[in-house]
Design a protein around this motif. Structure first.
Motif, PDB file in Angstrom:
ATOM      1  N   ILE A   1     -49.456  14.906  19.706  1.00  0.00           N
ATOM      2  CA  ILE A   1     -49.116  16.112  20.463  1.00  0.00           C
ATOM      3  C   ILE A   1     -47.608  16.332  20.435  1.00  0.00           C
ATOM      4  O   ILE A   1     -47.122  17.457  20.268  1.00  0.00           O
ATOM      5  CB  ILE A   1     -49.631  16.000  21.915  1.00  0.00           C
ATOM      6  CG1 ILE A   1     -51.154  16.113  21.942  1.00  0.00           C
ATOM      7  CG2 ILE A   1     -49.017  17.080  22.802  1.00  0.00           C
ATOM      8  CD1 ILE A   1     -51.774  15.778  23.287  1.00  0.00           C
ATOM      9  N   SER A   2     -46.842  15.252  20.585  1.00  0.00           N
ATOM     10  CA  SER A   2     -45.373  15.355  20.543  1.00  0.00           C
ATOM     11  C   SER A   2     -44.900  15.885  19.202  1.00  0.00           C
ATOM     12  O   SER A   2     -44.076  16.808  19.134  1.00  0.00           O
ATOM     13  CB  SER A   2     -44.739  13.981  20.788  1.00  0.00           C
ATOM     14  OG  SER A   2     -45.083  13.466  22.033  1.00  0.00           O
ATOM     15  N   VAL A   3     -45.423  15.308  18.122  1.00  0.00           N
ATOM     16  CA  VAL A   3     -44.992  15.696  16.775  1.00  0.00           C
ATOM     17  C   VAL A   3     -45.445  17.108  16.447  1.00  0.00           C
ATOM     18  O   VAL A   3     -44.665  17.919  15.921  1.00  0.00           O
ATOM     19  CB  VAL A   3     -45.533  14.688  15.737  1.00  0.00           C
ATOM     20  CG1 VAL A   3     -45.224  15.178  14.322  1.00  0.00           C
ATOM     21  CG2 VAL A   3     -44.924  13.305  15.961  1.00  0.00           C
ATOM     22  N   ASP A   4     -46.716  17.426  16.759  1.00  0.00           N
ATOM     23  CA  ASP A   4     -47.255  18.760  16.452  1.00  0.00           C
ATOM     24  C   ASP A   4     -46.459  19.869  17.133  1.00  0.00           C
ATOM     25  O   ASP A   4     -46.311  20.965  16.583  1.00  0.00           O
ATOM     26  CB  ASP A   4     -48.725  18.865  16.881  1.00  0.00           C
ATOM     27  CG  ASP A   4     -49.644  18.003  16.019  1.00  0.00           C
ATOM     28  OD1 ASP A   4     -49.196  17.551  14.950  1.00  0.00           O
ATOM     29  OD2 ASP A   4     -50.801  17.781  16.434  1.00  0.00           O
ATOM     30  N   ASN A   5     -45.954  19.573  18.318  1.00  0.00           N
ATOM     31  CA  ASN A   5     -45.206  20.586  19.064  1.00  0.00           C
ATOM     32  C   ASN A   5     -43.689  20.428  18.914  1.00  0.00           C
ATOM     33  O   ASN A   5     -42.925  21.106  19.585  1.00  0.00           O
ATOM     34  CB  ASN A   5     -45.576  20.517  20.547  1.00  0.00           C
ATOM     35  CG  ASN A   5     -46.980  21.010  20.828  1.00  0.00           C
ATOM     36  OD1 ASN A   5     -47.217  22.214  20.904  1.00  0.00           O
ATOM     37  ND2 ASN A   5     -47.921  20.086  20.965  1.00  0.00           N
ATOM     38  N   LYS A   6     -43.311  19.513  18.006  1.00  0.00           N
ATOM     39  CA  LYS A   6     -41.890  19.244  17.741  1.00  0.00           C
ATOM     40  C   LYS A   6     -41.106  18.898  19.018  1.00  0.00           C
ATOM     41  O   LYS A   6     -39.938  19.268  19.182  1.00  0.00           O
ATOM     42  CB  LYS A   6     -41.257  20.436  17.027  1.00  0.00           C
ATOM     43  CG  LYS A   6     -41.838  20.682  15.633  1.00  0.00           C
ATOM     44  CD  LYS A   6     -41.150  21.829  14.948  1.00  0.00           C
ATOM     45  CE  LYS A   6     -41.571  21.943  13.489  1.00  0.00           C
ATOM     46  NZ  LYS A   6     -43.036  22.041  13.290  1.00  0.00           N
ATOM     47  N   GLU A   7     -41.771  18.158  19.907  1.00  0.00           N
ATOM     48  CA  GLU A   7     -41.130  17.719  21.161  1.00  0.00           C
ATOM     49  C   GLU A   7     -40.535  16.331  20.950  1.00  0.00           C
ATOM     50  O   GLU A   7     -40.967  15.341  21.539  1.00  0.00           O
ATOM     51  CB  GLU A   7     -42.153  17.716  22.302  1.00  0.00           C
ATOM     52  CG  GLU A   7     -42.655  19.080  22.702  1.00  0.00           C
ATOM     53  CD  GLU A   7     -41.591  19.924  23.402  1.00  0.00           C
ATOM     54  OE1 GLU A   7     -40.435  19.448  23.547  1.00  0.00           O
ATOM     55  OE2 GLU A   7     -41.905  21.057  23.792  1.00  0.00           O
ATOM     56  N   PHE A   8     -39.509  16.270  20.121  1.00  0.00           N
ATOM     57  CA  PHE A   8     -38.941  14.978  19.744  1.00  0.00           C
ATOM     58  C   PHE A   8     -38.121  14.351  20.876  1.00  0.00           C
ATOM     59  O   PHE A   8     -37.983  13.131  20.933  1.00  0.00           O
ATOM     60  CB  PHE A   8     -38.101  15.134  18.475  1.00  0.00           C
ATOM     61  CG  PHE A   8     -38.899  15.643  17.303  1.00  0.00           C
ATOM     62  CD1 PHE A   8     -39.986  14.916  16.816  1.00  0.00           C
ATOM     63  CD2 PHE A   8     -38.602  16.857  16.715  1.00  0.00           C
ATOM     64  CE1 PHE A   8     -40.745  15.387  15.752  1.00  0.00           C
ATOM     65  CE2 PHE A   8     -39.362  17.338  15.646  1.00  0.00           C
ATOM     66  CZ  PHE A   8     -40.443  16.600  15.169  1.00  0.00           C
ATOM     67  N   ASP A   9     -37.576  15.196  21.761  1.00  0.00           N
ATOM     68  CA  ASP A   9     -36.876  14.624  22.913  1.00  0.00           C
ATOM     69  C   ASP A   9     -37.865  13.949  23.859  1.00  0.00           C
ATOM     70  O   ASP A   9     -37.604  12.876  24.396  1.00  0.00           O
ATOM     71  CB  ASP A   9     -36.046  15.683  23.644  1.00  0.00           C
ATOM     72  CG  ASP A   9     -36.796  16.967  23.910  1.00  0.00           C
ATOM     73  OD1 ASP A   9     -37.970  17.075  23.497  1.00  0.00           O
ATOM     74  OD2 ASP A   9     -36.216  17.875  24.542  1.00  0.00           O
TER      75      ASP A   9
END
Length: 325
Positions: free
Chosen positions: A124-132
């Motif tokens: 979910i983090s990667v798919d939404n580019k929520e790298f922070d």
């Protein structure tokens, strides 16, 4: 959910409904067994303190948005995974009034399901580019694992001192509450001062929560807990009330307490140890320290203007420090 927590959740009650639906959606899979296990886990709905913290922090710092729901799902996935894995480690029979997952589907499926939850968080983090978010969560997982392993190691040696105790509870418990607040703030504000204040609020809240939890193991009752008082003693866990007692007892008393602690579940002196802790001032000392951390949590909120969300977070501190179970 207890009435006091419902009141605390009131300012974000509509957002919590939206979160619940998004969280359920995030768990769906094409694998039938995974969906069966997921549905069972969803029946064990807890107090949802962690997503409430994410939502309240976001609302306080700027407003709940799509990023906030992603962040709330990430922390709930991590929290649920750790509960599943903990139940396997502890060979638990019950979780929130229902048979624990490992009691129904055995250890192999439980461990794999916990891994699945963690992997969903990553994807979910990667798919939404929520790298922070991913960076924050990675640090949290590391801290939680280190805290758990440190406690296991030190419990075997029975040499936990005050410094080690705070390292353990900070990493094991406070880290995730801190992460909830930080992620909520990051999701709605780019102000580093607000992000830092919310992170520290969660850290102090988590430490106060754990100390109170450790106190309750000495002063609770079977009816309140659904478990016997003194469980930590039987599990050879040395917590703040006992640490204070050991540090303020003579050599003979210390040796006697440690001798009985080594017996673990076969310890027949649990009541005597509890009375020693009470009479030595261990409970009063731990309560004093817990209230100091609770006050630190309140002070972190001074940065923010008065609002329903700020009031709710202040009331959460009161709930944590005064709870009876």
């Amino acid at each position: 959910m207890p009435d006091s927590l419902k009141k605390i959740a009131t300012p974000v009650k509509d957002e919590l409904v939206i979160f619940d639906e998004k969280f359920k959606t995030s768990l769906r899979s094409d694998v039938k067994l995974l969906n069966l296990v997921t549905n069972y886990i969803l029946k064990q709905k807890g107090k949802r303190v962690r997503p409430i913290l994410v939502l309240q922090a976001a609302a306080l710092c700027g407003g709940v948005n799509d990023r906030t729901y992603i962040g709330a799902s990430l922390v709930e996935l991590l929290h649920t995974a750790t509960l599943v894995h903990d139940d396997v480690v502890d060979d638990a029979e019950k979780r929130r009034g229902l048979p624990a997952l490992n009691a129904v589907w055995k250890n192999k499926i439980s461990i794999l399901f916990g891994d699945y939850l963690l992997s969903r968080g990553l994807s979910i983090s990667v798919d939404n580019k929520e790298f922070d978010f991913l960076s924050i969560m990675s640090t949290t997982v590391k801290r939680m694992a280190e805290g758990e392993l440190l406690q296991i190691y030190k419990s075997k040696k029975l040499d936990i001192d005050t410094e080690t105790y705070f390292k353990i509870i900070s990493d094991k418990t406070a880290s995730l509450l801190s992460t909830c607040c930080e992620i909520g703030a990051v999701s709605s504000s780019s102000d580093p001062e607000k992000q830092k204040a919310m992170k520290e609020y969660g850290e102090n809240l988590g430490i106060a929560f754990q100390i109170r939890d450790d106190i309750l193991d000495y002063i609770g009752s079977f009816n309140l807990f659904g478990k016997e008082v003194g469980g930590d003693i039987k599990d050879r866990k040395i917590t703040l009330p006992l640490i204070y007692t050991l540090e303020n007892s003579d050599s003979k008393t210390r040796k006697e307490i440690l001798k009985n602690l080594k017996k673990g579940s076969k310890n027949k002196k649990v009541k005597e140890i509890i009375e020693m802790v009470k009479s030595s001032g261990g409970i009063d000392y731990a309560d004093k320290i817990a209230r100091e951390y609770a006050q630190k949590a309140r002070e972190c909120l001074q940065l923010f203007d008065d609002s329903e969300n700020k009031t709710a977070l202040l009331e959460l501190v009161d709930f944590v420090i005064d709870r009876k179970k």
